[in-house]
Design an enzyme around this catalytic site. Structure first.
Site, PDB file in Angstrom:
ATOM      1  N   ARG A 289     -82.627  42.612  -0.121  1.00 29.55           N
ATOM      2  CA  ARG A 289     -81.763  41.363   0.316  1.00 29.55           C
ATOM      3  C   ARG A 289     -81.184  40.455  -0.597  1.00 29.55           C
ATOM      4  NH1 ARG A 289     -83.551  41.223   5.407  1.00 29.55           N
ATOM      5  NH2 ARG A 289     -82.426  42.847   7.060  1.00 29.55           N
TER       6      ARG A 289
ATOM      7  N   LYS B 108     -69.853  39.753 -10.398  1.00 31.52           N
ATOM      8  CA  LYS B 108     -69.445  41.297 -10.409  1.00 31.52           C
ATOM      9  C   LYS B 108     -70.517  42.503 -10.722  1.00 31.52           C
ATOM     10  CE  LYS B 108     -64.568  40.382  -9.597  1.00 31.52           C
ATOM     11  NZ  LYS B 108     -62.947  41.256  -9.577  1.00 31.52           N
TER      12      LYS B 108
ATOM     13  N   GLU C 104     -61.006  43.473 -23.761  1.00 29.93           N
ATOM     14  CA  GLU C 104     -60.909  42.568 -22.704  1.00 29.93           C
ATOM     15  C   GLU C 104     -61.448  41.603 -24.082  1.00 29.93           C
ATOM     16  OE1 GLU C 104     -61.404  42.788 -19.730  1.00 29.93           O
ATOM     17  OE2 GLU C 104     -62.196  44.969 -19.563  1.00 29.93           O
TER      18      GLU C 104
ATOM     19  N   LYS D 294     -64.033  33.225 -19.372  1.00 21.81           N
ATOM     20  CA  LYS D 294     -64.483  33.663 -18.229  1.00 21.81           C
ATOM     21  C   LYS D 294     -64.905  33.401 -17.483  1.00 21.81           C
ATOM     22  CE  LYS D 294     -65.531  37.251 -15.858  1.00 21.81           C
ATOM     23  NZ  LYS D 294     -65.807  39.015 -15.852  1.00 21.81           N
TER      24      LYS D 294
ATOM     25  N   GLU E 210     -63.329  35.431  -6.284  1.00 21.01           N
ATOM     26  CA  GLU E 210     -61.734  36.123  -6.181  1.00 21.01           C
ATOM     27  C   GLU E 210     -60.898  34.993  -5.238  1.00 21.01           C
ATOM     28  OE1 GLU E 210     -61.461  39.653  -8.478  1.00 21.01           O
ATOM     29  OE2 GLU E 210     -59.579  39.892  -8.367  1.00 21.01           O
TER      30      GLU E 210
ATOM     31  N   ARG F  44     -58.828  33.663  -9.800  1.00 20.78           N
ATOM     32  CA  ARG F  44     -59.786  35.192 -11.010  1.00 20.78           C
ATOM     33  C   ARG F  44     -59.406  36.237 -11.187  1.00 20.78           C
ATOM     34  NH1 ARG F  44     -66.456  35.628 -10.535  1.00 20.78           N
ATOM     35  NH2 ARG F  44     -66.264  38.116 -11.765  1.00 20.78           N
TER      36      ARG F  44
ATOM     37  N   ASN G  91     -57.910  40.576 -13.634  1.00 16.11           N
ATOM     38  CA  ASN G  91     -57.857  42.062 -13.550  1.00 16.11           C
ATOM     39  C   ASN G  91     -56.209  42.377 -14.618  1.00 16.11           C
ATOM     40  OD1 ASN G  91     -59.511  43.030 -12.157  1.00 16.11           O
ATOM     41  ND2 ASN G  91     -59.300  41.109 -10.554  1.00 16.11           N
TER      42      ASN G  91
ATOM     43  N   HIS H  63     -56.309  45.874 -15.704  1.00 18.85           N
ATOM     44  CA  HIS H  63     -57.187  46.799 -15.134  1.00 18.85           C
ATOM     45  C   HIS H  63     -56.157  47.327 -13.845  1.00 18.85           C
ATOM     46  CE1 HIS H  63     -59.437  44.131 -16.983  1.00 18.85           C
ATOM     47  NE2 HIS H  63     -60.537  44.956 -16.737  1.00 18.85           N
TER      48      HIS H  63
ATOM     49  N   HIS I 296     -57.189  51.289 -13.803  1.00 22.34           N
ATOM     50  CA  HIS I 296     -58.856  51.141 -13.113  1.00 22.34           C
ATOM     51  C   HIS I 296     -58.091  52.789 -12.518  1.00 22.34           C
ATOM     52  CE1 HIS I 296     -60.729  47.547 -11.610  1.00 22.34           C
ATOM     53  NE2 HIS I 296     -61.189  48.400 -12.728  1.00 22.34           N
TER      54      HIS I 296
ATOM     55  N   HIS J 295     -63.597  52.468 -19.828  1.00 31.05           N
ATOM     56  CA  HIS J 295     -63.068  51.178 -19.370  1.00 31.05           C
ATOM     57  C   HIS J 295     -62.491  50.808 -19.965  1.00 31.05           C
ATOM     58  CE1 HIS J 295     -62.944  48.244 -16.370  1.00 31.05           C
ATOM     59  NE2 HIS J 295     -63.072  47.168 -17.495  1.00 31.05           N
TER      60      HIS J 295
END
Lengths: 368, 368
Positions: free
Chosen positions: B120, B142, B184, B226, B236, B240, B244, B247, B251, B264
């Site tokens: 955990r 992330k 990026e 960032k 987010e 935030r 993306n 993206h 994606h 990517h």
């Protein structure tokens, strides 16, 4: 209906306890804020209750579907968890979708972990349908799955939006499952409230018979104790570890016997007797206290004699306990009835305790 | 060495940027508080750097071992993640064990997610060795893995203890990987800092050649942007999401082509051109701005023409994007160079954009 609050700042949530609650739309409504909910249940509980929960959510104008998992601790692993993810993606579940865990501890732990991970976190509601999950696992945000090398090794802290503990669902619970839940009830008395422990001793017969009024009181008091501990130590930096009384030995029994062979509560019941025995051996409690605990565990129809896995195997299994640090095993011991603490113990005392645990514990002091 | 700070209260952490840093014991020491560390790397990066990081950690008197994963986005799934868990359990890793992610974005995302879930949650350090991971994925917490039905669908927010971005590691980076990272860098200019965008335009030749001084400046400025966004909106809820940019389309390209087919960054580069095209079509930016973005993406050796997956497939793939709500797809568009926002768009404009994207984008306004 009684409502308790788990006080965790912006992660606080209510625990509703009572009869006729599990399919009450008014209890679900505040916690389903998106356009859909996905119920996760198992093949035992689903046929009994899922249709009513679906109808309640449907009556709120929300899209709802159900994922049914196989029943049992032996399925609490990645492949089963992935069935939840598959269903969520097939249903087009988004970041505002609410998951509803309808079942016992395994369903709750897996649904909570799926909610923690799906799109990096979605809300979920706990509707625990077993005594064990009502008094223990549904409260506090511990979620996870087992790994072949250790129980609950993969998981997250992820608090639910609400817990709805409906005493009515206990009526259909097999006696063995009820007894397993009583292990956690006894644990709460043993570690936090000697008066509660005495009350359980007095009423164990009626509790075994699932008397609804007494059972509601037990669920309430156990949830209070658990909520209080969690509010003080959400991430188990200290106090919360005392809730693991009986669990260091118990997890070793569960893993050593193969998940599902002993129920979690059965292993914890026996593990508490072992931990009390160790507490006595180290001089923290007297023989009467140990005997009272063993007697109550036995009166709750739980095992008090440990399976003979062999000492080496016990120690190997206990070393992968999450409380272990740098290979040294941490134990929760009783300082007295109603008070527990975390410690390491001398090897010799641990060995002696393991040797004695596989024999029916005698009434005399445990210092052989 | 430059050190930036990601300001997140009790989860704040430093980003160290410079040369000769990745095996500096003094940078690692404050973040390995238990008795052992486990390095996670891949079969490409491991042979280059793992021995030096192991030696650095060993010099601190800590137990250290290395897990080597297969290289590539196509391995960013549960089975690979489970190899990390297997190794941790076999090594007797406890709750104080520190994981060290040594590699690019895939290694960082998987190691971070393993750290989020193991017992955990255990601490981890990011040592990003690709441009993409230095300027983007190692910062902000992330973490996650892919699901066959969607990228990064299973994951957690879990902040590292520190990020050590060593510019020296970029020298061995294949040109295609360097270009993917530039996507990026360009994104940061496009969404947050028009002056930075202009600076990238001026220096794109030297950046493509991996000039160390200019590259250090780019890593620093991108990390600043960032870190600033993440500090304002860790989970987010709003701002935030602008990170993306490119993206949503990107994606879909990655998933539609099969993970690993397009890098990517390549998919994001092309996705930014598509998003700029959509921004222009809706009247937010003028043709010159779109053309500047497309020209810079192309100058960075990145694709500007989208693969022809078919409109229906694009839309199907975009609907499982994590930003989608109730089936409606969210896009990050440019209001102007240096400013982005989140919105839904009319179907007709999306369709037209998808139709145009698979053709080499012409210089004229994108309003056909």
């Amino acid at each position: 209906m009684i409502t308790l609050n788990v006080d965790l700042g912006d992660r606080s949530y209510p625990i509703h306890i009572g009869s006729g609650l599990f399919a009450d739309p008014s209890l679900l409504a505040p916690h389903i804020r998106g356009t859909q909910a996905v119920i996760v249940t198992n093949e035992t509980v689903g046929p009994l209750y899922a249709a009513q929960v679906e109808a309640a959510i449907g009556s709120l104008g929300k899209k709802v579907s159900t994922v049914t998992l196989p029943d049992g601790e032996s399925f609490k692993h990645w492949e089963t968890l992935n069935r939840i993810f598959d269903a969520l993606l097939r249903q087009g579940a988004d970041r505002k979708t609410t998951l509803v865990a309808l079942g016992g501890g395994v369903v709750g732990d897996m649904t909570g972990f799926a909610a923690a991970c799906y799109m990096r976190g979605v809300p979920f509601i706990q509707i625990p349908t077993t005594l064990l999950s009502q008094v223990d696992s549904s409260v506090g945000g511990k979620t996870g799955i087992n790994h072949p090398l250790g129980k609950n090794m993969i998981g997250a802290f992820h608090q639910p939006q609400a817990v709805i503990a409906d005493i009515d669902t206990l009526k259909t619970l097999p006696p063995r499952e009820l007894a397993a839940g009583m292990a956690e009830v006894i644990k709460h008395g043993a570690i936090a409230d000697a008066d509660y422990f005495a009350w359980i001793e007095e009423n164990i017969g009626a509790l075994n018979a699932c008397d609804p009024e007494l059972m509601a009181l037990a669920v309430k008091r156990s949830c209070e104790i658990k909520a209080n501990v969690v509010a003080q130590d959400e991430r188990e930096q200290g106090l919360r570890a005392t809730l693991n009384f009986g669990h260091t030995f118990g997890h070793a029994i569960e893993a050593g016997m193969g998940y599902g062979e002993w129920l979690h509560g059965e292993a914890v019941g026996c593990g508490m007797v072992m931990a009390a025995s160790l507490s006595e051996r180290l001089g923290f409690i007297d023989v009467e206290t140990r005997a009272r605990l063993a007697a109550l565990v036995r009166a709750a129809q739980l095992p008090v004699v440990a399976p003979d896995l062999g000492e080496a195997r016990y120690i190997e299994l206990m070393k992968v306990d999450k409380k272990a640090e740098a290979g040294s095993i941490k134990f929760i011991l009783l300082r007295k009835l109603g008070e527990a603490f975390v410690t390491t113990v001398p090897d010799a005392d641990l060995h002696a305790t393991l040797q004695r645990a596989v024999i029916h514990p005698p009434a005399e002091p445990d210092v052989a």
